[in-house]
Scaffold this motif. Structure first.
Motif, PDB file in Angstrom:
ATOM      1  N   LEU A   1       0.882  -1.335   0.043  1.00 28.17           N
ATOM      2  CA  LEU A   1      -0.212  -0.144   0.015  1.00 28.17           C
ATOM      3  C   LEU A   1       1.026   1.361  -0.101  1.00 28.17           C
ATOM      4  CD1 LEU A   1      -2.872   1.049   0.124  1.00 28.17           C
ATOM      5  CD2 LEU A   1      -2.557   1.170   2.722  1.00 28.17           C
ATOM      6  N   ASN A   2       1.828   1.200   0.762  1.00 33.36           N
ATOM      7  CA  ASN A   2       2.778   2.500   1.141  1.00 33.36           C
ATOM      8  C   ASN A   2       3.978   2.480   0.371  1.00 33.36           C
ATOM      9  OD1 ASN A   2       4.530   4.088   3.587  1.00 33.36           O
ATOM     10  ND2 ASN A   2       2.891   5.292   2.452  1.00 33.36           N
ATOM     11  N   GLY A   3       4.388   1.233  -0.188  1.00 29.00           N
ATOM     12  CA  GLY A   3       5.606   1.353  -0.896  1.00 29.00           C
ATOM     13  C   GLY A   3       5.563   0.919  -2.327  1.00 29.00           C
ATOM     14  N   THR A   4       4.405   1.045  -2.920  1.00 27.60           N
ATOM     15  CA  THR A   4       3.956   1.255  -4.157  1.00 27.60           C
ATOM     16  C   THR A   4       3.529   2.367  -4.785  1.00 27.60           C
ATOM     17  OG1 THR A   4       3.519  -1.267  -4.169  1.00 27.60           O
ATOM     18  CG2 THR A   4       2.800  -0.263  -6.138  1.00 27.60           C
ATOM     19  N   ILE A   5       3.892   2.952  -6.022  1.00 30.85           N
ATOM     20  CA  ILE A   5       3.550   4.229  -6.387  1.00 30.85           C
ATOM     21  C   ILE A   5       2.697   4.139  -7.627  1.00 30.85           C
ATOM     22  CG2 ILE A   5       4.677   6.168  -7.477  1.00 30.85           C
ATOM     23  CD1 ILE A   5       7.277   5.264  -6.355  1.00 30.85           C
ATOM     24  N   HIS A   6       1.638   5.115  -7.553  1.00 28.03           N
ATOM     25  CA  HIS A   6       0.592   5.408  -8.431  1.00 28.03           C
ATOM     26  C   HIS A   6       1.063   6.493  -9.283  1.00 28.03           C
ATOM     27  CE1 HIS A   6      -3.171   6.041 -10.520  1.00 28.03           C
ATOM     28  NE2 HIS A   6      -2.918   7.276 -10.631  1.00 28.03           N
ATOM     29  N   CYS A   7       1.511   6.135 -10.759  1.00 30.84           N
ATOM     30  CA  CYS A   7       1.882   7.180 -11.471  1.00 30.84           C
ATOM     31  C   CYS A   7       0.914   7.506 -12.749  1.00 30.84           C
ATOM     32  CB  CYS A   7       3.278   6.745 -12.221  1.00 30.84           C
ATOM     33  SG  CYS A   7       4.231   8.092 -13.074  1.00 30.84           S
ATOM     34  N   GLU A   8       0.761   8.655 -12.939  1.00 29.80           N
ATOM     35  CA  GLU A   8       0.169   9.074 -13.890  1.00 29.80           C
ATOM     36  C   GLU A   8       0.641   9.318 -15.335  1.00 29.80           C
ATOM     37  OE1 GLU A   8      -3.294   9.683 -14.076  1.00 29.80           O
ATOM     38  OE2 GLU A   8      -3.750   9.449 -11.961  1.00 29.80           O
ATOM     39  N   TYR A   9       0.492   8.846 -16.603  1.00 39.53           N
ATOM     40  CA  TYR A   9       1.206   8.698 -17.582  1.00 39.53           C
ATOM     41  C   TYR A   9       0.158   9.534 -18.701  1.00 39.53           C
ATOM     42  CZ  TYR A   9       4.627   5.607 -16.129  1.00 39.53           C
ATOM     43  OH  TYR A   9       5.693   4.924 -15.451  1.00 39.53           O
ATOM     44  N   PRO A  10       0.644  10.036 -20.073  1.00 42.08           N
ATOM     45  CA  PRO A  10      -0.429  10.490 -21.001  1.00 42.08           C
ATOM     46  C   PRO A  10      -1.467   9.344 -21.124  1.00 42.08           C
ATOM     47  CG  PRO A  10       1.812  11.206 -21.397  1.00 42.08           C
ATOM     48  CD  PRO A  10       1.939  10.124 -20.078  1.00 42.08           C
ATOM     49  N   ALA A  11      -2.543   9.940 -21.561  1.00 38.21           N
ATOM     50  CA  ALA A  11      -3.868   8.893 -21.641  1.00 38.21           C
ATOM     51  C   ALA A  11      -3.572   7.743 -22.760  1.00 38.21           C
ATOM     52  CB  ALA A  11      -5.117   9.663 -21.989  1.00 38.21           C
ATOM     53  N   TRP A  12      -2.883   8.345 -23.862  1.00 36.80           N
ATOM     54  CA  TRP A  12      -2.652   7.125 -24.997  1.00 36.80           C
ATOM     55  C   TRP A  12      -1.730   6.113 -24.489  1.00 36.80           C
ATOM     56  CZ3 TRP A  12       2.022   6.107 -27.294  1.00 36.80           C
ATOM     57  CH2 TRP A  12       3.032   6.889 -27.014  1.00 36.80           C
ATOM     58  N   ILE A  13      -0.812   6.358 -23.530  1.00 35.28           N
ATOM     59  CA  ILE A  13      -0.158   5.256 -22.927  1.00 35.28           C
ATOM     60  C   ILE A  13      -0.813   4.471 -22.205  1.00 35.28           C
ATOM     61  CG2 ILE A  13       1.910   4.868 -21.586  1.00 35.28           C
ATOM     62  CD1 ILE A  13       3.227   7.541 -22.406  1.00 35.28           C
ATOM     63  N   GLU A  14      -1.765   5.003 -21.298  1.00 29.93           N
ATOM     64  CA  GLU A  14      -2.695   4.385 -20.308  1.00 29.93           C
ATOM     65  C   GLU A  14      -3.387   3.467 -21.013  1.00 29.93           C
ATOM     66  OE1 GLU A  14      -2.284   4.513 -17.029  1.00 29.93           O
ATOM     67  OE2 GLU A  14      -2.007   6.793 -16.279  1.00 29.93           O
ATOM     68  N   PHE A  15      -3.905   3.827 -22.128  1.00 33.90           N
ATOM     69  CA  PHE A  15      -4.906   3.004 -23.055  1.00 33.90           C
ATOM     70  C   PHE A  15      -4.245   1.954 -23.421  1.00 33.90           C
ATOM     71  CE2 PHE A  15      -6.661   2.123 -27.258  1.00 33.90           C
ATOM     72  CZ  PHE A  15      -7.782   1.737 -27.033  1.00 33.90           C
TER      73      PHE A  15
END
Length: 433
Positions: free
Chosen positions: A338-352
């Motif tokens: 929960l606390n040692g893993t990271i949520h990272c936002e990427y450009p939408a086309w990469i996420e898709f």
């Protein structure tokens, strides 16, 4: 021989499947004792300290009581108020919270397998890869960088679909998971069963020193003993060439039968035979028909594009100045996931194209969540556990932080240090916005 050993450690140590605003560090606070002779119960300024213990001194009828406070060093995540590239530094998970508590807080529907959605991910990836190759066939040479950026990302979708199969979250049928996973991995020359075995070890021991198989950080003693190419390889893998590090991991872990238990060897051989068949019946004819330059154009460069994302995702998911690797005796499963893993936002086309693989915290809370349910699971985590989540945005600040600050992990100091010996004892200061 020593150099060869160090190179092998390089290839298994730096992934990163996850680098350019310098970060200042804070010194881990030493245990201190503060005495308040007035007996005041006000603890302002000490709220960031853990392990507070209050004790009374002197006779009970004494009007003035001494208040003794023993404070242990604050966790790394409390020593950083901001880190370039991060939008939130997660608070440590309180004692008494178990991983099962977090799992139970998730909606039951996020664990449900939907066959239609699962096969849609296959259709999206196959279609995206086909479109990329069609573009490569007609695009002028000066557009190749754009085409390869797209095609390498689309090929990463092959891995993500196989990744769901490896966790049995693609289908309720084990046979379907095995077949689809093997087929999706074949164009990447990635043997499915060896990867599944080692990847499950990663989930069971995330960010645990020595045992985590996704990657192990280089330690100061490894770097200091290394010479020549081995030292250069470490600097490159945790520096400007982070994006190719997963090639070394792929070679080191997945083709050596001695790394697997006897009961697993037969399945491993089947996976090795599958990628060998793809090599013989697809890649060799491609090399024969198009020549070395054509082979590089049609397979090697897209394959390296895939490894760029494998390296980047893996590094970013679990690496930050405020997130330590821990020895087994100190390690906590809920802290790691929960606390040692990271949520990272990427450009939408990469996420898709990559089927939300960067929505990684819920995947570590439970690997049984299908990729198409990760965002719903993450929304639930934000609602119930948001203050413990680490959040980042992919870009130059984030990757600069990682490649300049997270070079070596000193397990004695329990923090990341730099390659340069002269800089390893520098105080770790909070990063400025």
């Amino acid at each position: 021989m020593r150099s060869t050993t160090m190179v092998s450690k390089c290839t298994m140590g730096a992934l990163a499947y996850s680098q350019v605003a310098a970060l200042k560090h804070t010194i881990a606070q030493s245990s201190t004792m503060l005495t308040n002779p007035t007996g005041s119960r006000t603890l302002s300024g000490l709220s960031g300290l853990r392990g507070l213990r209050l004790s009374r001194r002197g006779p009970k009828n004494e009007h003035t009581r001494n208040l003794t406070i023993v404070a242990t060093a604050a966790p790394l995540s409390r020593q950083f108020t901001s880190v370039p590239g991060f939008t939130q530094i997660g608070e440590p998970v309180p004692e008494g919270v178990n991983l099962s508590d977090v799992v139970k807080s998730l909606p039951k529907e996020v664990f449900e397998i939907d066959d239609v959605k699962a096969w849609q991910t296959v259709a999206i990836t196959v279609g995206a890869v086909a479109l990329g190759y069609a573009a490569l066939a007609v695009a002028p040479w000066y557009l190749y960088p754009l085409v390869y950026a797209y095609l390498g990302t689309a090929m990463t979708g092959l891995f993500v679909v196989g990744h769901d199969c490896g966790h049995n979250s693609f289908s309720r049928s084990q046979l379907v998971n095995d077949i689809v996973g093997t087929v999706m991995f074949m164009p990447l020359i990635y043997p499915f069963e060896p990867w599944r075995i080692k990847h499950n070890t990663h989930h069971a021991h995330t960010n645990k020193l020595i045992i985590d198989t996704a990657w192990q950080p280089f330690r100061p003693y490894m770097y200091d003993r290394a010479k020549g190419f081995a030292k250069f390889a470490m600097e490159a893998a945790m520096g400007p060439l982070w994006w190719i590090a997963s090639v070394g991991h792929w070679l080191f872990w997945h083709f050596d039968l001695s790394k697997y238990r006897p009961q697993d060897v037969q399945k491993v051989k089947v996976s090795l035979a599958a990628v060998a068949a793809f090599g013989v019946f697809v890649l060799l004819p491609l090399l024969f028909l198009t020549g070395p330059l054509g082979f590089v154009k049609w397979w090697v460069v897209p394959w390296l594009g895939y490894h760029f994302w494998m390296s980047t995702f893996t590094l970013v998911h679990h690496t930050a100045p405020h997130i330590p690797f821990k020895q087994a005796r100190e390690w906590s499963v809920v802290e790691a996931q929960l606390n040692g893993t990271i949520h990272c936002e990427y450009p939408a086309w990469i996420e898709f194209l990559c089927h939300d693989i960067s929505v990684h915290i819920p995947h570590h809370i439970s690997s049984k969540i299908p990729s198409y349910n990760l965002r719903k699971a993450y929304a639930s985590l934000q609602q119930n556990w948001d203050k413990h989540l680490n959040k980042a945005e992919f870009g130059v600040p984030l990757m600069t932080t990682i490649v300049t600050q997270c070079n070596l992990f000193d397990d004695k100091k329990k923090r990341w240090v730099k390659f340069d010996k002269a800089l390893r004892s520098e105080p770790v200061q909070p990063a400025e916005d």
